[in-house]
Design a protein around this motif. Structure first.
Motif, PDB file in Angstrom:
ATOM      1  N   LYS A  65       9.463  -2.995  24.442  1.00  0.00           N
ATOM      2  CA  LYS A  65       8.175  -2.314  24.449  1.00  0.00           C
ATOM      3  C   LYS A  65       8.093  -1.651  25.810  1.00  0.00           C
ATOM      4  CE  LYS A  65       3.241  -3.048  23.795  1.00  0.00           C
ATOM      5  NZ  LYS A  65       2.188  -4.053  23.626  1.00  0.00           N
ATOM      6  N   ILE A  66       7.928  -0.344  25.842  1.00  0.00           N
ATOM      7  CA  ILE A  66       8.027   0.397  27.091  1.00  0.00           C
ATOM      8  C   ILE A  66       7.056  -0.128  28.146  1.00  0.00           C
ATOM      9  CG2 ILE A  66       6.469   2.303  26.531  1.00  0.00           C
ATOM     10  CD1 ILE A  66       9.873   2.573  28.328  1.00  0.00           C
ATOM     11  N   GLU A  67       5.854  -0.507  27.733  1.00  0.00           N
ATOM     12  CA  GLU A  67       4.880  -1.046  28.688  1.00  0.00           C
ATOM     13  C   GLU A  67       5.381  -2.354  29.298  1.00  0.00           C
ATOM     14  OE1 GLU A  67       2.793   1.560  25.781  1.00  0.00           O
ATOM     15  OE2 GLU A  67       4.094  -0.185  25.534  1.00  0.00           O
ATOM     16  N   ASP A  68       6.071  -3.136  28.508  1.00  0.00           N
ATOM     17  CA  ASP A  68       6.631  -4.405  28.983  1.00  0.00           C
ATOM     18  C   ASP A  68       7.781  -4.157  29.967  1.00  0.00           C
ATOM     19  OD1 ASP A  68       6.026  -7.079  28.758  1.00  0.00           O
ATOM     20  OD2 ASP A  68       7.491  -7.466  27.185  1.00  0.00           O
ATOM     21  N   ILE A  69       8.611  -3.174  29.684  1.00  0.00           N
ATOM     22  CA  ILE A  69       9.716  -2.835  30.582  1.00  0.00           C
ATOM     23  C   ILE A  69       9.163  -2.346  31.920  1.00  0.00           C
ATOM     24  CG2 ILE A  69      11.758  -1.369  30.910  1.00  0.00           C
ATOM     25  CD1 ILE A  69      12.030  -3.437  28.598  1.00  0.00           C
ATOM     26  N   GLU A  70       8.123  -1.513  31.870  1.00  0.00           N
ATOM     27  CA  GLU A  70       7.483  -1.026  33.100  1.00  0.00           C
ATOM     28  C   GLU A  70       6.864  -2.179  33.884  1.00  0.00           C
ATOM     29  OE1 GLU A  70       4.817   1.908  31.517  1.00  0.00           O
ATOM     30  OE2 GLU A  70       6.365   3.466  31.455  1.00  0.00           O
ATOM     31  N   ALA A  71       6.240  -3.132  33.188  1.00  0.00           N
ATOM     32  CA  ALA A  71       5.664  -4.305  33.857  1.00  0.00           C
ATOM     33  C   ALA A  71       6.760  -5.130  34.520  1.00  0.00           C
ATOM     34  CB  ALA A  71       4.887  -5.159  32.854  1.00  0.00           C
ATOM     35  N   CYS A  72       7.905  -5.222  33.888  1.00  0.00           N
ATOM     36  CA  CYS A  72       9.040  -5.940  34.476  1.00  0.00           C
ATOM     37  C   CYS A  72       9.503  -5.253  35.758  1.00  0.00           C
ATOM     38  CB  CYS A  72      10.203  -6.024  33.483  1.00  0.00           C
ATOM     39  SG  CYS A  72       9.962  -7.209  32.161  1.00  0.00           S
ATOM     40  N   GLU A  73       9.605  -3.930  35.737  1.00  0.00           N
ATOM     41  CA  GLU A  73      10.032  -3.185  36.923  1.00  0.00           C
ATOM     42  C   GLU A  73       9.075  -3.410  38.084  1.00  0.00           C
ATOM     43  OE1 GLU A  73      10.421   0.871  35.639  1.00  0.00           O
ATOM     44  OE2 GLU A  73      12.300   0.473  34.575  1.00  0.00           O
ATOM     45  N   LYS A  74       7.780  -3.410  37.812  1.00  0.00           N
ATOM     46  CA  LYS A  74       6.775  -3.633  38.863  1.00  0.00           C
ATOM     47  C   LYS A  74       6.859  -5.041  39.440  1.00  0.00           C
ATOM     48  CE  LYS A  74       3.471  -0.271  37.141  1.00  0.00           C
ATOM     49  NZ  LYS A  74       2.226  -0.071  36.407  1.00  0.00           N
ATOM     50  N   ALA A  75       7.321  -5.993  38.635  1.00  0.00           N
ATOM     51  CA  ALA A  75       7.405  -7.388  39.073  1.00  0.00           C
ATOM     52  C   ALA A  75       8.785  -7.741  39.612  1.00  0.00           C
ATOM     53  CB  ALA A  75       7.029  -8.313  37.918  1.00  0.00           C
ATOM     54  N   ASP A  76       9.618  -6.731  39.931  1.00  0.00           N
ATOM     55  CA  ASP A  76      10.991  -6.949  40.418  1.00  0.00           C
ATOM     56  C   ASP A  76      11.856  -7.717  39.433  1.00  0.00           C
ATOM     57  OD1 ASP A  76      11.042  -5.494  42.756  1.00  0.00           O
ATOM     58  OD2 ASP A  76      10.219  -7.134  43.968  1.00  0.00           O
ATOM     59  N   ILE A  77      11.668  -7.446  38.159  1.00  0.00           N
ATOM     60  CA  ILE A  77      12.487  -8.026  37.104  1.00  0.00           C
ATOM     61  C   ILE A  77      13.400  -6.922  36.587  1.00  0.00           C
ATOM     62  CG2 ILE A  77      12.504  -9.058  34.803  1.00  0.00           C
ATOM     63  CD1 ILE A  77       9.582 -10.001  35.419  1.00  0.00           C
ATOM     64  N   THR A  78      14.708  -7.156  36.627  1.00  0.00           N
ATOM     65  CA  THR A  78      15.654  -6.212  36.043  1.00  0.00           C
ATOM     66  C   THR A  78      15.855  -6.648  34.603  1.00  0.00           C
ATOM     67  OG1 THR A  78      16.741  -5.935  38.173  1.00  0.00           O
ATOM     68  CG2 THR A  78      17.947  -5.193  36.222  1.00  0.00           C
ATOM     69  N   ALA A  79      15.300  -5.875  33.674  1.00  0.00           N
ATOM     70  CA  ALA A  79      15.342  -6.242  32.257  1.00  0.00           C
ATOM     71  C   ALA A  79      16.451  -5.478  31.539  1.00  0.00           C
ATOM     72  CB  ALA A  79      14.005  -5.953  31.603  1.00  0.00           C
ATOM     73  N   TYR A  80      17.248  -6.198  30.785  1.00  0.00           N
ATOM     74  CA  TYR A  80      18.303  -5.617  29.959  1.00  0.00           C
ATOM     75  C   TYR A  80      17.897  -5.836  28.498  1.00  0.00           C
ATOM     76  CZ  TYR A  80      20.952  -5.745  34.300  1.00  0.00           C
ATOM     77  OH  TYR A  80      21.354  -5.576  35.591  1.00  0.00           O
ATOM     78  N   VAL A  81      17.280  -4.810  27.927  1.00  0.00           N
ATOM     79  CA  VAL A  81      16.778  -4.899  26.555  1.00  0.00           C
ATOM     80  C   VAL A  81      17.213  -3.642  25.810  1.00  0.00           C
ATOM     81  CG1 VAL A  81      14.740  -5.214  25.102  1.00  0.00           C
ATOM     82  CG2 VAL A  81      14.743  -6.122  27.428  1.00  0.00           C
ATOM     83  N   PRO A  82      18.036  -3.773  24.766  1.00  0.00           N
ATOM     84  CA  PRO A  82      18.451  -2.574  24.028  1.00  0.00           C
ATOM     85  C   PRO A  82      17.279  -1.944  23.288  1.00  0.00           C
ATOM     86  CG  PRO A  82      19.254  -4.547  22.934  1.00  0.00           C
ATOM     87  CD  PRO A  82      18.597  -4.997  24.204  1.00  0.00           C
ATOM     88  N   LYS A  83      17.293  -0.627  23.238  1.00  0.00           N
ATOM     89  CA  LYS A  83      16.247   0.101  22.520  1.00  0.00           C
ATOM     90  C   LYS A  83      16.421  -0.153  21.029  1.00  0.00           C
ATOM     91  CE  LYS A  83      14.163   4.636  22.218  1.00  0.00           C
ATOM     92  NZ  LYS A  83      14.247   6.039  22.576  1.00  0.00           N
ATOM     93  N   PRO A  84      15.346  -0.498  20.341  1.00  0.00           N
ATOM     94  CA  PRO A  84      15.472  -0.778  18.907  1.00  0.00           C
ATOM     95  C   PRO A  84      15.743   0.482  18.092  1.00  0.00           C
ATOM     96  CG  PRO A  84      13.185  -0.894  19.584  1.00  0.00           C
ATOM     97  CD  PRO A  84      13.995  -0.681  20.833  1.00  0.00           C
ATOM     98  N   ILE A  85      16.357   0.268  16.943  1.00  0.00           N
ATOM     99  CA  ILE A  85      16.589   1.362  16.002  1.00  0.00           C
ATOM    100  C   ILE A  85      15.459   1.276  14.987  1.00  0.00           C
ATOM    101  CG2 ILE A  85      18.173   2.325  14.304  1.00  0.00           C
ATOM    102  CD1 ILE A  85      20.416   0.862  15.851  1.00  0.00           C
ATOM    103  N   ARG A  86      14.511   2.176  15.134  1.00  0.00           N
ATOM    104  CA  ARG A  86      13.326   2.143  14.278  1.00  0.00           C
ATOM    105  C   ARG A  86      13.231   3.417  13.468  1.00  0.00           C
ATOM    106  NH1 ARG A  86       9.793   0.349  19.256  1.00  0.00           N
ATOM    107  NH2 ARG A  86      10.129  -1.869  19.184  1.00  0.00           N
ATOM    108  N   GLY A  87      12.421   3.380  12.460  1.00  0.00           N
ATOM    109  CA  GLY A  87      12.129   4.585  11.717  1.00  0.00           C
ATOM    110  C   GLY A  87      12.566   4.523  10.269  1.00  0.00           C
TER     111      GLY A  87
END
Length: 172
Positions: A65-87
């Motif tokens: 979830k892009i908002e979650d990834i941004e929150a991780c960046e602000k908290a000095d968390i390097t997140a490795y999460v593959p983008k889902p295949i949706r649609g």
């Protein structure tokens, strides 16, 4: 668990594991069906438990979830999460957007390295929509969805073959 949303009672467990010590650093049980939005809070709690200022987190597609990834960046968390295949298009066998390339502003290259040119210009809500296609290439495509169609469906079949490439990529 996301596919079983009709179940009345269910629990979703979030775990953060310290890889170095092989111990659970954080755990949470909730009734929230999806994992989206749970990455940053879980990892931040693990950081607090471990007493660290920076951390790397690995999670599956369900956490993206892009908002979650941004929150991780602000908290000095390097997140490795593959983008889902949706649609819907991908679920129905169409190519995903990631399979196409866009070498210049007037063409796309499909996964079969065929040039797709602008075919139709339109407007959807407030966005400009451009359909890209290559009728000959799409008709010969090995991923055509209408190979078993009845002869009376040939007109619709031809349209679907053309749409095979063009509906997956709508630029606006």
């Amino acid at each position: 668990m996301a596919r079983m949303t009709k179940v009345g009672v269910g629990y979703n467990i979030q775990l953060a594991v310290d890889v170095k010590h092989k111990l659970i650093a954080e755990q949470e049980v909730s009734t929230q069906v999806l994992d989206m939005g749970r990455l940053a809070p879980t990892v931040e709690a693990a950081m607090e438990t471990l007493g660290v200022d920076r951390i790397e987190a690995v999670a599956d597609r369900g956490y993206f979830k892009i908002e979650d990834i941004e929150a991780c960046e602000k908290a000095d968390i390097t997140a490795y999460v593959p983008k889902p295949i949706r649609g819907l298009a991908v679920r129905e066998g169409f190519f995903s957007k990631e399979e196409f390339r866009y070498p210049n502003k007037d063409i796309f290259l499909c996964p079969g390295d065929q040039v797709l040119s602008p075919r139709h210009y339109g407007k959807s809500r407030d966005n400009v929509k451009i359909d890209y296609t290559n009728r000959a290439a799409c008709k010969a495509c090995h991923r055509a969805i209408c190979a078993n169609a009845a002869p009376e469906a040939s007109v619709a079949c031809r349209t679907l073959r053309t749409r095979r490439c063009s509906t997956a990529w709508r630029r606006g």
